[in-house]
Scaffold this motif. Sequence first.
Motif, PDB file in Angstrom:
ATOM      1  N   ARG A 275       0.969  -1.616  -0.418  1.00  0.00           N
ATOM      2  CA  ARG A 275       0.001   0.387   0.532  1.00  0.00           C
ATOM      3  C   ARG A 275       0.641   0.956  -0.036  1.00  0.00           C
ATOM      4  O   ARG A 275       2.156   1.622   1.116  1.00  0.00           O
ATOM      5  CB  ARG A 275      -1.199   0.080   0.789  1.00  0.00           C
ATOM      6  CG  ARG A 275      -2.077   1.118   1.210  1.00  0.00           C
ATOM      7  CD  ARG A 275      -3.473   0.898   2.520  1.00  0.00           C
ATOM      8  NE  ARG A 275      -3.632  -0.003   2.831  1.00  0.00           N
ATOM      9  CZ  ARG A 275      -4.867  -0.343   2.004  1.00  0.00           C
ATOM     10  NH1 ARG A 275      -5.184   0.332   0.903  1.00  0.00           N
ATOM     11  NH2 ARG A 275      -4.987  -2.033   2.074  1.00  0.00           N
ATOM     12  N   HIS A 276       0.829   2.715  -1.233  1.00  0.00           N
ATOM     13  CA  HIS A 276       1.065   3.830  -1.017  1.00  0.00           C
ATOM     14  C   HIS A 276       2.392   3.681  -2.076  1.00  0.00           C
ATOM     15  O   HIS A 276       3.997   4.313  -1.848  1.00  0.00           O
ATOM     16  CB  HIS A 276       1.615   4.185   0.255  1.00  0.00           C
ATOM     17  CG  HIS A 276       0.036   4.321   1.554  1.00  0.00           C
ATOM     18  ND1 HIS A 276       0.206   4.210   2.861  1.00  0.00           N
ATOM     19  CD2 HIS A 276      -1.354   4.370   0.712  1.00  0.00           C
ATOM     20  CE1 HIS A 276      -1.513   4.377   2.541  1.00  0.00           C
ATOM     21  NE2 HIS A 276      -1.660   4.481   1.697  1.00  0.00           N
ATOM     22  N   ASP A 277       3.162   2.110  -2.384  1.00  0.00           N
ATOM     23  CA  ASP A 277       3.883   2.476  -2.909  1.00  0.00           C
ATOM     24  C   ASP A 277       4.176   3.207  -4.737  1.00  0.00           C
ATOM     25  O   ASP A 277       3.207   3.209  -4.880  1.00  0.00           O
ATOM     26  CB  ASP A 277       4.262   0.657  -3.315  1.00  0.00           C
ATOM     27  CG  ASP A 277       5.193  -0.085  -3.068  1.00  0.00           C
ATOM     28  OD1 ASP A 277       5.768   0.059  -2.037  1.00  0.00           O
ATOM     29  OD2 ASP A 277       4.806  -1.118  -3.199  1.00  0.00           O
ATOM     30  N   LEU A 278       5.349   3.838  -4.756  1.00  0.00           N
ATOM     31  CA  LEU A 278       5.058   4.416  -5.475  1.00  0.00           C
ATOM     32  C   LEU A 278       6.404   4.103  -6.821  1.00  0.00           C
ATOM     33  O   LEU A 278       7.436   4.002  -5.995  1.00  0.00           O
ATOM     34  CB  LEU A 278       5.392   5.853  -5.457  1.00  0.00           C
ATOM     35  CG  LEU A 278       5.605   7.088  -6.976  1.00  0.00           C
ATOM     36  CD1 LEU A 278       4.225   6.535  -7.662  1.00  0.00           C
ATOM     37  CD2 LEU A 278       6.078   8.712  -5.647  1.00  0.00           C
ATOM     38  N   LEU A 279       6.321   3.370  -8.460  1.00  0.00           N
ATOM     39  CA  LEU A 279       6.077   3.040  -9.340  1.00  0.00           C
ATOM     40  C   LEU A 279       6.851   4.303  -9.475  1.00  0.00           C
ATOM     41  O   LEU A 279       6.147   4.377 -10.605  1.00  0.00           O
ATOM     42  CB  LEU A 279       6.411   1.964  -9.156  1.00  0.00           C
ATOM     43  CG  LEU A 279       7.542   1.380  -9.995  1.00  0.00           C
ATOM     44  CD1 LEU A 279       8.882   0.832  -9.963  1.00  0.00           C
ATOM     45  CD2 LEU A 279       6.753  -0.146 -11.177  1.00  0.00           C
ATOM     46  N   VAL A 280       7.926   5.000  -9.803  1.00  0.00           N
ATOM     47  CA  VAL A 280       8.690   5.378 -11.609  1.00  0.00           C
ATOM     48  C   VAL A 280       9.478   4.903 -12.333  1.00  0.00           C
ATOM     49  O   VAL A 280      10.779   4.346 -12.172  1.00  0.00           O
ATOM     50  CB  VAL A 280       9.406   7.092 -10.852  1.00  0.00           C
ATOM     51  CG1 VAL A 280       9.066   8.049 -11.666  1.00  0.00           C
ATOM     52  CG2 VAL A 280       8.194   8.300 -10.060  1.00  0.00           C
ATOM     53  N   ILE A 281       9.557   5.113 -13.314  1.00  0.00           N
ATOM     54  CA  ILE A 281       9.930   3.997 -14.623  1.00  0.00           C
ATOM     55  C   ILE A 281       9.841   4.989 -15.866  1.00  0.00           C
ATOM     56  O   ILE A 281       8.789   5.796 -16.397  1.00  0.00           O
ATOM     57  CB  ILE A 281       9.065   2.733 -14.975  1.00  0.00           C
ATOM     58  CG1 ILE A 281       8.064   2.692 -15.615  1.00  0.00           C
ATOM     59  CG2 ILE A 281       9.579   1.696 -13.917  1.00  0.00           C
ATOM     60  CD1 ILE A 281       7.184   1.773 -16.122  1.00  0.00           C
ATOM     61  N   ASP A 282      11.761   5.088 -16.361  1.00  0.00           N
ATOM     62  CA  ASP A 282      11.042   5.424 -17.712  1.00  0.00           C
ATOM     63  C   ASP A 282      10.800   4.576 -19.330  1.00  0.00           C
ATOM     64  O   ASP A 282      10.956   3.249 -18.704  1.00  0.00           O
ATOM     65  CB  ASP A 282      12.840   5.506 -17.957  1.00  0.00           C
ATOM     66  CG  ASP A 282      13.184   5.819 -19.207  1.00  0.00           C
ATOM     67  OD1 ASP A 282      12.432   5.292 -20.824  1.00  0.00           O
ATOM     68  OD2 ASP A 282      14.337   6.412 -19.686  1.00  0.00           O
ATOM     69  N   ASN A 283       9.760   4.696 -19.767  1.00  0.00           N
ATOM     70  CA  ASN A 283       8.994   4.194 -20.421  1.00  0.00           C
ATOM     71  C   ASN A 283       9.666   3.226 -21.582  1.00  0.00           C
ATOM     72  O   ASN A 283       9.073   2.241 -21.839  1.00  0.00           O
ATOM     73  CB  ASN A 283       7.612   4.975 -20.746  1.00  0.00           C
ATOM     74  CG  ASN A 283       6.660   4.134 -22.353  1.00  0.00           C
ATOM     75  OD1 ASN A 283       6.584   3.079 -20.879  1.00  0.00           O
ATOM     76  ND2 ASN A 283       6.538   4.475 -22.804  1.00  0.00           N
ATOM     77  N   MET A 284      10.876   3.629 -22.221  1.00  0.00           N
ATOM     78  CA  MET A 284      11.263   2.816 -23.037  1.00  0.00           C
ATOM     79  C   MET A 284      12.964   1.822 -22.603  1.00  0.00           C
ATOM     80  O   MET A 284      13.532   2.148 -23.509  1.00  0.00           O
ATOM     81  CB  MET A 284      11.780   4.764 -23.943  1.00  0.00           C
ATOM     82  CG  MET A 284      11.130   5.245 -24.630  1.00  0.00           C
ATOM     83  SD  MET A 284      11.482   6.384 -25.878  1.00  0.00           S
ATOM     84  CE  MET A 284      12.169   5.638 -27.347  1.00  0.00           C
ATOM     85  N   ARG A 285      13.021   2.221 -21.267  1.00  0.00           N
ATOM     86  CA  ARG A 285      13.965   1.762 -20.622  1.00  0.00           C
ATOM     87  C   ARG A 285      13.346  -0.379 -19.871  1.00  0.00           C
ATOM     88  O   ARG A 285      14.185  -0.961 -20.200  1.00  0.00           O
ATOM     89  CB  ARG A 285      14.492   2.314 -19.617  1.00  0.00           C
ATOM     90  CG  ARG A 285      16.107   3.814 -20.223  1.00  0.00           C
ATOM     91  CD  ARG A 285      16.849   4.682 -19.168  1.00  0.00           C
ATOM     92  NE  ARG A 285      17.515   2.647 -19.168  1.00  0.00           N
ATOM     93  CZ  ARG A 285      18.534   3.849 -17.870  1.00  0.00           C
ATOM     94  NH1 ARG A 285      18.157   5.545 -17.821  1.00  0.00           N
ATOM     95  NH2 ARG A 285      19.217   3.096 -17.658  1.00  0.00           N
ATOM     96  N   TRP A 286      12.022   0.907 -19.141  1.00  0.00           N
ATOM     97  CA  TRP A 286      11.338  -0.172 -18.758  1.00  0.00           C
ATOM     98  C   TRP A 286      10.246  -0.499 -19.301  1.00  0.00           C
ATOM     99  O   TRP A 286       9.588   0.782 -19.326  1.00  0.00           O
ATOM    100  CB  TRP A 286      11.375  -0.112 -17.338  1.00  0.00           C
ATOM    101  CG  TRP A 286      12.526  -0.862 -16.839  1.00  0.00           C
ATOM    102  CD1 TRP A 286      13.483   0.964 -15.989  1.00  0.00           C
ATOM    103  CD2 TRP A 286      13.398  -1.449 -15.464  1.00  0.00           C
ATOM    104  NE1 TRP A 286      14.755   0.012 -15.998  1.00  0.00           N
ATOM    105  CE2 TRP A 286      14.476  -1.029 -15.711  1.00  0.00           C
ATOM    106  CE3 TRP A 286      12.875  -2.893 -15.748  1.00  0.00           C
ATOM    107  CZ2 TRP A 286      15.262  -1.980 -14.183  1.00  0.00           C
ATOM    108  CZ3 TRP A 286      13.345  -3.803 -14.606  1.00  0.00           C
ATOM    109  CH2 TRP A 286      15.076  -3.487 -14.128  1.00  0.00           C
ATOM    110  N   SER A 287       9.235  -1.990 -19.923  1.00  0.00           N
ATOM    111  CA  SER A 287       8.303  -2.476 -20.614  1.00  0.00           C
ATOM    112  C   SER A 287       7.840  -2.760 -18.899  1.00  0.00           C
ATOM    113  O   SER A 287       8.336  -3.004 -17.162  1.00  0.00           O
ATOM    114  CB  SER A 287       8.581  -3.480 -21.384  1.00  0.00           C
ATOM    115  OG  SER A 287       9.252  -4.914 -20.352  1.00  0.00           O
ATOM    116  N   HIS A 288       6.328  -3.187 -18.732  1.00  0.00           N
ATOM    117  CA  HIS A 288       5.323  -2.836 -17.781  1.00  0.00           C
ATOM    118  C   HIS A 288       4.598  -4.111 -18.371  1.00  0.00           C
ATOM    119  O   HIS A 288       4.029  -4.479 -19.418  1.00  0.00           O
ATOM    120  CB  HIS A 288       4.946  -2.270 -17.338  1.00  0.00           C
ATOM    121  CG  HIS A 288       3.816  -1.154 -17.828  1.00  0.00           C
ATOM    122  ND1 HIS A 288       4.596  -0.456 -18.760  1.00  0.00           N
ATOM    123  CD2 HIS A 288       2.598  -1.363 -17.955  1.00  0.00           C
ATOM    124  CE1 HIS A 288       3.057   0.249 -19.239  1.00  0.00           C
ATOM    125  NE2 HIS A 288       2.831  -0.422 -18.489  1.00  0.00           N
ATOM    126  N   GLY A 289       3.580  -5.344 -17.363  1.00  0.00           N
ATOM    127  CA  GLY A 289       2.779  -6.191 -17.726  1.00  0.00           C
ATOM    128  C   GLY A 289       1.706  -5.672 -16.298  1.00  0.00           C
ATOM    129  O   GLY A 289       1.534  -5.116 -15.053  1.00  0.00           O
TER     130      GLY A 289
END
Length: 319
Positions: A275-289
């Motif tokens: 709960r309350h985790d915040l994940l910030v990613i570079d969309n051209m370096r990490w994919s997600h699913g």
Amino acid sequence: MDDLTGITVLRAEGERLGAFARRQAPAIHEAVAARGAVLIRGAGAEGVADFQQALDGLGFRPLEYTERSTPRSEVGDGVFTSTEYPAREVIPQHCESSYAGAWPGRLAFFCATPAATGGATPITDVERVLEEMPAEVVEALEARGLRYVRNYGSGVGLDWREAFQTDSRAEVDRFCAAGGLEWQWLEDDRLRTVRRAPATVTHPRTGRRVWFNHLVLFHQSALPSGLRADLVALFGADGLPNDVLFGDGSPIPDELVAAARAVFERRARRFAWRRHDLLVIDNMRWSHGREAFTGERRVLVSMSDPITRSARPEPAYRG
């Protein structure tokens, strides 16, 4: 078991999420620039307002979600629910809007309510994916390119009004013309679009080649076999809501896509949302699913820093 390899983890120790993000913004920007993914844990938050304060602190300028491929609800200014697919469904790895003419450079995910079981958001380093992709797969896709075919208004998938966020055909025409889409209005108020795109691109900040496409998500083999057969029988091979072919329009063999999918399965990093985790990613370096889940999972997302195929933007954040 959590696998946070390659992800920078920062501990907020109960500090309000917005205040922590603003105070730690330089460190967060540096970590995203260096590693492409930052997870903030242990912050205090109550919901959308805290998430938006964190976004403000990080310099996010939330984007509209146009040329949509999945159903979402906007719950705040530029804050959306994650894809509203049934809990039993798995969403394969992809970089957000890599099928489109423009996409976000950064994504932020906020866990308002973790699932009872499952529900992880696996992420995968797409530079490493490209390095480990079988040579014959890379050679075939780079030589022939990709062709994304999307059909709207069949009663399966999105209607064009939802996808393009307008009731005006003229507005859709203008969007397609400006964004490099081929499009065709069909009978029964249906729309078909086609976009040709490469399977790999150069990251505008690192200068490195990355695997950047919707192959394993849009390809027909991502569908359960029975559903795939039913949809093809009902709408024809060119009538599915989403599909990806070779650039010349010929089918991409299932075996090639399976080889690509296997690389993602080996490289994916998974962790259980708290709960309350915040994940910030570079969309051209990490994919997600997304993994299947039980319970009342609620993960919110916001997108920032637009990047287009025709131009490289000025960095909107340090790095």
